[in-house]
Design a protein around this motif. Structure first.
Motif, PDB file in Angstrom:
ATOM      1  N   THR A 513      49.817  47.437  -2.878  1.00 58.29           N
ATOM      2  CA  THR A 513      49.871  47.139  -3.977  1.00 58.29           C
ATOM      3  C   THR A 513      48.729  46.528  -4.098  1.00 58.29           C
ATOM      4  O   THR A 513      48.208  45.143  -3.727  1.00 58.29           O
ATOM      5  CB  THR A 513      50.959  46.573  -3.968  1.00 58.29           C
ATOM      6  OG1 THR A 513      51.983  46.869  -3.974  1.00 58.29           O
ATOM      7  CG2 THR A 513      50.593  46.053  -5.478  1.00 58.29           C
ATOM      8  N   PRO A 514      47.768  47.435  -4.711  1.00 58.99           N
ATOM      9  CA  PRO A 514      46.030  46.925  -4.927  1.00 58.99           C
ATOM     10  C   PRO A 514      46.711  46.333  -6.338  1.00 58.99           C
ATOM     11  O   PRO A 514      47.600  46.328  -7.345  1.00 58.99           O
ATOM     12  CB  PRO A 514      45.795  48.457  -5.441  1.00 58.99           C
ATOM     13  CG  PRO A 514      46.721  49.483  -5.293  1.00 58.99           C
ATOM     14  CD  PRO A 514      48.011  48.696  -4.798  1.00 58.99           C
ATOM     15  N   ILE A 515      45.865  45.313  -6.550  1.00 57.45           N
ATOM     16  CA  ILE A 515      45.008  44.605  -8.349  1.00 57.45           C
ATOM     17  C   ILE A 515      43.354  44.379  -8.446  1.00 57.45           C
ATOM     18  O   ILE A 515      43.722  44.214  -7.291  1.00 57.45           O
ATOM     19  CB  ILE A 515      46.202  42.952  -7.583  1.00 57.45           C
ATOM     20  CG1 ILE A 515      47.395  43.277  -7.432  1.00 57.45           C
ATOM     21  CG2 ILE A 515      45.697  42.723  -8.985  1.00 57.45           C
ATOM     22  CD1 ILE A 515      48.084  43.600  -8.509  1.00 57.45           C
ATOM     23  N   LEU A 516      43.807  45.215  -9.107  1.00 62.25           N
ATOM     24  CA  LEU A 516      42.259  45.330  -9.119  1.00 62.25           C
ATOM     25  C   LEU A 516      42.109  43.685 -10.366  1.00 62.25           C
ATOM     26  O   LEU A 516      41.944  43.625 -10.827  1.00 62.25           O
ATOM     27  CB  LEU A 516      41.558  45.973 -10.323  1.00 62.25           C
ATOM     28  CG  LEU A 516      40.394  46.713 -10.848  1.00 62.25           C
ATOM     29  CD1 LEU A 516      39.681  47.412  -9.164  1.00 62.25           C
ATOM     30  CD2 LEU A 516      40.637  47.893 -11.749  1.00 62.25           C
ATOM     31  N   VAL A 517      40.733  43.441  -9.741  1.00 59.93           N
ATOM     32  CA  VAL A 517      39.646  42.228 -10.228  1.00 59.93           C
ATOM     33  C   VAL A 517      38.312  41.623 -10.008  1.00 59.93           C
ATOM     34  O   VAL A 517      37.954  43.032  -9.559  1.00 59.93           O
ATOM     35  CB  VAL A 517      40.353  40.764  -9.859  1.00 59.93           C
ATOM     36  CG1 VAL A 517      42.214  40.924  -8.745  1.00 59.93           C
ATOM     37  CG2 VAL A 517      39.790  41.153  -7.510  1.00 59.93           C
ATOM     38  N   VAL A 524      41.714  36.054  -6.982  1.00 59.34           N
ATOM     39  CA  VAL A 524      42.609  35.505  -7.978  1.00 59.34           C
ATOM     40  C   VAL A 524      43.789  34.520  -7.482  1.00 59.34           C
ATOM     41  O   VAL A 524      44.138  33.707  -7.076  1.00 59.34           O
ATOM     42  CB  VAL A 524      44.105  36.959  -8.263  1.00 59.34           C
ATOM     43  CG1 VAL A 524      44.728  36.199  -8.759  1.00 59.34           C
ATOM     44  CG2 VAL A 524      43.445  37.163  -9.888  1.00 59.34           C
ATOM     45  N   VAL A 525      44.543  35.227  -5.854  1.00 60.02           N
ATOM     46  CA  VAL A 525      45.252  34.933  -5.342  1.00 60.02           C
ATOM     47  C   VAL A 525      44.953  33.241  -4.733  1.00 60.02           C
ATOM     48  O   VAL A 525      45.010  32.012  -4.485  1.00 60.02           O
ATOM     49  CB  VAL A 525      45.524  35.545  -4.002  1.00 60.02           C
ATOM     50  CG1 VAL A 525      46.135  34.228  -2.807  1.00 60.02           C
ATOM     51  CG2 VAL A 525      46.208  36.934  -4.904  1.00 60.02           C
ATOM     52  N   ASN A 526      43.304  32.967  -3.836  1.00 61.51           N
ATOM     53  CA  ASN A 526      42.783  32.634  -3.165  1.00 61.51           C
ATOM     54  C   ASN A 526      42.069  31.058  -4.486  1.00 61.51           C
ATOM     55  O   ASN A 526      42.263  29.711  -4.320  1.00 61.51           O
ATOM     56  CB  ASN A 526      41.508  32.477  -2.403  1.00 61.51           C
ATOM     57  CG  ASN A 526      41.998  32.978  -0.997  1.00 61.51           C
ATOM     58  OD1 ASN A 526      43.516  32.767  -0.354  1.00 61.51           O
ATOM     59  ND2 ASN A 526      41.748  33.568  -0.191  1.00 61.51           N
ATOM     60  N   ALA A 658      46.000  29.782 -13.055  1.00 63.46           N
ATOM     61  CA  ALA A 658      46.232  31.031 -13.708  1.00 63.46           C
ATOM     62  C   ALA A 658      45.585  30.865 -14.612  1.00 63.46           C
ATOM     63  O   ALA A 658      45.661  32.195 -14.832  1.00 63.46           O
ATOM     64  CB  ALA A 658      48.062  31.371 -13.518  1.00 63.46           C
ATOM     65  N   ALA A 659      46.444  29.805 -15.750  1.00 61.66           N
ATOM     66  CA  ALA A 659      45.841  30.470 -16.700  1.00 61.66           C
ATOM     67  C   ALA A 659      44.020  30.611 -16.992  1.00 61.66           C
ATOM     68  O   ALA A 659      43.566  31.148 -18.461  1.00 61.66           O
ATOM     69  CB  ALA A 659      45.815  29.010 -17.628  1.00 61.66           C
ATOM     70  N   LEU A 660      43.208  29.968 -16.718  1.00 64.80           N
ATOM     71  CA  LEU A 660      41.604  30.217 -16.338  1.00 64.80           C
ATOM     72  C   LEU A 660      41.388  30.802 -16.794  1.00 64.80           C
ATOM     73  O   LEU A 660      41.041  31.887 -16.572  1.00 64.80           O
ATOM     74  CB  LEU A 660      41.428  28.745 -15.709  1.00 64.80           C
ATOM     75  CG  LEU A 660      41.219  27.417 -16.106  1.00 64.80           C
ATOM     76  CD1 LEU A 660      41.137  26.097 -15.913  1.00 64.80           C
ATOM     77  CD2 LEU A 660      40.539  27.246 -17.667  1.00 64.80           C
ATOM     78  N   CYS A 661      42.174  31.994 -14.895  1.00 65.26           N
ATOM     79  CA  CYS A 661      41.935  33.326 -14.687  1.00 65.26           C
ATOM     80  C   CYS A 661      42.135  34.082 -15.407  1.00 65.26           C
ATOM     81  O   CYS A 661      41.382  35.189 -16.151  1.00 65.26           O
ATOM     82  CB  CYS A 661      43.274  33.208 -13.375  1.00 65.26           C
ATOM     83  SG  CYS A 661      42.409  32.583 -11.899  1.00 65.26           S
ATOM     84  N   LEU A 662      43.439  34.488 -16.203  1.00 65.05           N
ATOM     85  CA  LEU A 662      43.280  34.681 -17.179  1.00 65.05           C
ATOM     86  C   LEU A 662      42.562  35.236 -18.048  1.00 65.05           C
ATOM     87  O   LEU A 662      42.487  36.269 -19.182  1.00 65.05           O
ATOM     88  CB  LEU A 662      45.172  34.648 -17.821  1.00 65.05           C
ATOM     89  CG  LEU A 662      45.577  35.885 -19.004  1.00 65.05           C
ATOM     90  CD1 LEU A 662      45.851  36.760 -18.714  1.00 65.05           C
ATOM     91  CD2 LEU A 662      47.032  35.379 -19.663  1.00 65.05           C
ATOM     92  N   GLU A 663      41.878  33.833 -18.639  1.00 62.03           N
ATOM     93  CA  GLU A 663      40.799  33.067 -20.511  1.00 62.03           C
ATOM     94  C   GLU A 663      40.201  34.194 -19.959  1.00 62.03           C
ATOM     95  O   GLU A 663      39.123  34.455 -20.580  1.00 62.03           O
ATOM     96  CB  GLU A 663      41.637  32.378 -20.256  1.00 62.03           C
ATOM     97  CG  GLU A 663      40.486  31.588 -21.343  1.00 62.03           C
ATOM     98  CD  GLU A 663      40.239  30.392 -21.494  1.00 62.03           C
ATOM     99  OE1 GLU A 663      39.058  29.420 -21.309  1.00 62.03           O
ATOM    100  OE2 GLU A 663      41.391  28.993 -21.463  1.00 62.03           O
ATOM    101  N   ILE A 673      48.490  38.953 -11.998  1.00 64.47           N
ATOM    102  CA  ILE A 673      48.198  37.623 -11.976  1.00 64.47           C
ATOM    103  C   ILE A 673      49.562  36.913 -11.116  1.00 64.47           C
ATOM    104  O   ILE A 673      49.799  36.789  -9.920  1.00 64.47           O
ATOM    105  CB  ILE A 673      47.505  36.455 -12.649  1.00 64.47           C
ATOM    106  CG1 ILE A 673      46.283  36.786 -13.553  1.00 64.47           C
ATOM    107  CG2 ILE A 673      48.178  34.982 -12.261  1.00 64.47           C
ATOM    108  CD1 ILE A 673      46.045  35.694 -14.219  1.00 64.47           C
ATOM    109  N   GLU A 674      50.671  37.278 -11.789  1.00 63.61           N
ATOM    110  CA  GLU A 674      52.053  36.745 -11.423  1.00 63.61           C
ATOM    111  C   GLU A 674      52.360  37.355 -10.411  1.00 63.61           C
ATOM    112  O   GLU A 674      52.942  37.420  -9.007  1.00 63.61           O
ATOM    113  CB  GLU A 674      53.293  37.413 -12.321  1.00 63.61           C
ATOM    114  CG  GLU A 674      52.785  35.715 -13.244  1.00 63.61           C
ATOM    115  CD  GLU A 674      53.827  35.524 -14.630  1.00 63.61           C
ATOM    116  OE1 GLU A 674      55.091  36.788 -14.133  1.00 63.61           O
ATOM    117  OE2 GLU A 674      54.766  34.809 -15.102  1.00 63.61           O
ATOM    118  N   LEU A 675      52.399  38.904 -10.421  1.00 65.83           N
ATOM    119  CA  LEU A 675      52.582  39.810  -8.905  1.00 65.83           C
ATOM    120  C   LEU A 675      51.431  39.696  -7.946  1.00 65.83           C
ATOM    121  O   LEU A 675      52.224  39.761  -6.447  1.00 65.83           O
ATOM    122  CB  LEU A 675      52.202  41.345  -9.292  1.00 65.83           C
ATOM    123  CG  LEU A 675      52.168  42.302  -8.626  1.00 65.83           C
ATOM    124  CD1 LEU A 675      54.016  41.969  -8.366  1.00 65.83           C
ATOM    125  CD2 LEU A 675      52.415  43.818  -9.077  1.00 65.83           C
ATOM    126  N   ALA A 676      50.627  39.280  -7.894  1.00 66.14           N
ATOM    127  CA  ALA A 676      49.202  39.149  -7.508  1.00 66.14           C
ATOM    128  C   ALA A 676      49.683  38.006  -5.961  1.00 66.14           C
ATOM    129  O   ALA A 676      49.784  37.806  -5.293  1.00 66.14           O
ATOM    130  CB  ALA A 676      47.961  39.096  -7.450  1.00 66.14           C
TER     131      ALA A 676
END
Length: 691
Positions: A513-517, A524-526, A658-663, A673-676
């Motif tokens: 499952t690829p997540i584009l970042v 995202v994850v680390n 996570a909120a900062l990543c989204l912002e 983010i949640e899926l990752a």
């Protein structure tokens, strides 16, 4: 046909077997026809499931109604000697229930669907002619529950064929007869294990466990089905009984399995879960009549489907399906390049795992390293994976041999002009990676994608001095690469849509499952995980019993506590990621120098058996390493007394980051983010990371 139960509120232990009910009205017969019925000169009815304008066959009100009508026609035709059910889809027999439909139905319609599915399959089972399920492709969930209502199940040996009841992975249970019929077919212990774990199996493993009766090449299926149908005494599976249904075995299995599950997954003790519900349904239903067992299935399914937990599991499933099979909307029309030849540079744990993963899906891989010894160690790891795959029935011996043949080792500098993709998995050092990419640029085609498996370093920096920088991209696999489903696809401003889309499409072809970042430190994850891990380290310094932290997070729902996870990552690696992120995010990370002190004193975690835990023992599990205590300064009054307070404190670090990543737009959506985090760290799907 005889519906099992009219009133869903009735006690499932009340006997309804003496009540006859009329057929369900067929409200959906006017829907596009999904079945074709052909009767050959020998009196065999070939019933083909082929949902129009769809790549899969699924069960919903319309297809169940149509199937029931077909069964009734077969019942009325006295010239029919046998029924063979098959699919016209190239990779799917029946993919189970229509989950989108199931998750949005109002309670009355949901209840009607549960009853309808059970009744239709009971109608099928009641036919007094041989019934053969001719399985090719995915036969899961409600698809296999239908097959269980047949007398004989034959399956193709094709790699597309998968068989099982995966409902518990969605927060559900098999409730169209699977929890009732499978224990009567293969025995309560084996059925309980398969249903509780939600396992889907390859054909030969399915036959070994008794889920199917015969496995043969797809080209032989039809002739063999006909032979079985015309045999003088075909087996009829009407009143199945398995000795393991006898008391007290089901009751003992219920106690043992629940205790084992709660010990392994402490969060299950305080949360309603499908696996625990499945244990009850299978073991209680096994000692009752089929009718009463089916009623228990219905009642339990109604309880589960309305829970927030189940809704979250289903929501996560749809997110994963979309990310695993579709390109993001803005790339949907972009042309992609097939990747058949690749190279992996670095044969360490990650490099060998990535090479194995690529080769397992048919890619021819050059595995390169600087010395013969390093390559030998890499191949030792690969062959260990091959042996494990054969032992667990994930691959056959022939597939293992072919996979091994697709990996070509080299410690020399060789041309890589024919490789469409190069993945570097060398030491996590930016100058070393930049030097490697400069070298690779001279040995590859200008269109070769150059990918880094970095976990935190800048892709933009790596691309700066490379000719055609648009082809440099990040493909961050997680360890172990052959098992972890997530790959972060890291892009920089210079990437072309074609490179990004090709990378995503290839990762999807690997079953990942690829997540584009976007290219931000830690991705995202680390990035989200590091404040949580450092928060755990900072808290550990203050506690007399730091291992309580891991207990708290296991009860929260994480698959592994943060201290044990740090052991597995390695203190030196974690320290490097911390330094990279601290340079970017400064004091936002929890302040602690414990990792630094541990590394300086020679403590590296699991890799040298000097971590928060001692070496992992297969029976007793990881044992606390009390030597760590001398590096801690516990407080007389610990900041948190309850495990739930510890869990909430550490979870807050993840939520805030996570909120900062989204912002900051590190990835497009909160769902990404949640899926990752679910796929990359095991963050519990039944909890919300972001509002």
């Amino acid at each position: 046909m005889n519906p099992i139960i009219l009133d869903p509120t009735q006690d499932p232990d009340q006997d309804h077997t003496n009540v006859l009910h009329p057929h369900h009205p067929h409200h959906h017969i006017d829907a596009p026809a999904a079945f074709k019925r052909d009767i050959d000169s020998d009196g065999i009815c070939w019933l083909t499931f082929d949902t129009p304008d769809s790549s899969a066959n699924v069960w919903n009100h319309a297809t169940l109604d149509q199937f029931d009508a077909q069964i009734e026609e077969v019942h009325r035709d006295s010239t029919i000697r046998a029924l063979v059910i098959r699919s016209a889809k190239p990779r799917v027999f029946v993919a189970g229930a229509d989950l989108k439909n199931l998750s949005t139905l109002p309670p009355d319609q949901l209840n009607e669907l549960l009853i309808l599915g059970q009744d239709v399959f009971t109608h099928l089972e009641s036919l007094r002619i041989p019934k053969i399920a001719m399985i090719h492709g995915a036969c899961v969930g409600g698809g296999y529950e239908m097959a269980l209502a047949c007398d004989i199940r034959i399956a193709s040996d094709d790699d597309a064929t998968r068989i099982g009841l995966p409902e518990t992975q969605l927060g559900l249970i098999p409730s169209w007869g699977g929890s009732t019929r499978l224990p009567r077919l293969i025995g309560v212990p084996k059925a309980l294990d398969l249903i509780v774990r939600g396992k889907t199996l390859k054909p030969h493993h399915s036959k070994k466990l008794g889920l199917v009766d015969h496995v043969l090449p797809i080209e032989n299926l039809e002739a063999f089905a006909k032979k079985l149908a015309l045999s003088e005494h075909p087996p009829l599976d009407h009143h199945r009984f398995h000795p393991t249904q006898l008391s007290p075995l089901p009751q003992l299995l219920r106690l043992y399995t629940k205790t084992t599950l709660r010990n392994k997954y402490p969060w299950m003790a305080k949360n309603p879960t499908a696996p625990l519900s499945a244990i009850d349904v299978v073991t209680r239903g096994a000692t009752r009549t089929v009718e009463k067992s089916l009623a228990i299935e219905q009642r339990t399914m109604r309880e589960l489907i309305g829970t927030t937990s189940t809704k979250r599991f289903i929501e996560t499933f749809f997110r994963k399906e979309a990310a695993s099979k579709k390109l993001p909307a803005h790339l949907a029309e972009v042309r992609t390049t097939p990747i058949t030849h690749a190279a992996v540079i670095g044969s360490g744990v990650m490099g060998s795992g990535i090479a194995y993963t690529l080769a397992s899906r048919g890619t021819r891989v050059v595995l390169a390293d600087t010395t013969p010894d390093a390559l030998a160690n890499g191949f030792t790891r690969i062959r260990k994976l091959l042996r494990g795959g054969v032992k667990s029935h994930a691959i056959t011996r022939v597939q293992a041999r072919d996979l091994d043949d697709r990996i070509q080792p080299t410690h020399e500098t060789v041309p890589l002009q024919h490789q469409q993709l190069i993945i570097e998995a060398i030491v996590e050092n930016l100058p070393a990676k930049k030097a490697l990419f400069a070298d690779l640029a001279s040995r590859t085609s200008p269109t070769t994608i150059l990918a880094s498996n970095t976990s935190a370093l800048s892709i933009t920096e790596m691309a700066k001095d490379v000719p055609h920088p648009e082809r440099v991209i990040g493909l961050h696999f997680f360890n172990p690469a052959h098992l972890m489903p997530l790959v972060e696809v890291v892009t920089h401003p210079g990437n072309t849509p074609e490179v990004i889309a090709t990378a995503i499409k290839y990762i999807q072809s690997l079953g990942k499952t690829p997540i584009l970042v976007n290219d931000r430190p830690g991705f995202v994850v680390n990035r989200i995980l590091m404040p949580y891990l450092l928060g755990a380290v900072a808290l550990a310094e203050q506690l007399h019993d730091p291992w309580e932290i891991d207990d708290a997070m296991l009860e929260f729902g994480m698959p592994m506590g943060p201290l044990r996870l740090l052991d597995e990552i390695g203190f030196d690696v974690a320290l490097h990621v911390e330094q990279t992120l601290r340079a970017e995010h400064g004091n936002r990370l929890p302040t602690t120098n414990l990792l630094q002190r541990l590394v300086e004193s020679g403590h590296l975690g699991a890799k040298n058996h000097k971590g928060f835990y001692r070496a992992h023992h297969e029976k007793s599990g990881p044992q606390p390493n009390t030597d760590i205590l001398k590096y801690l300064t516990p407080k007389s009054y610990p900041p948190y007394k309850e495990k739930s307070d510890i869990a909430n404190h550490l979870n807050q670090f993840m939520q805030e980051e996570a909120a900062l990543c989204l912002e900051e737009g590190v990835t497009a959506t909160a769902a990404n983010i949640e899926l990752a985090m679910i796929l990359g760290t095991g963050y519990p799907p039944f909890r919300r990371l972001l509002p």
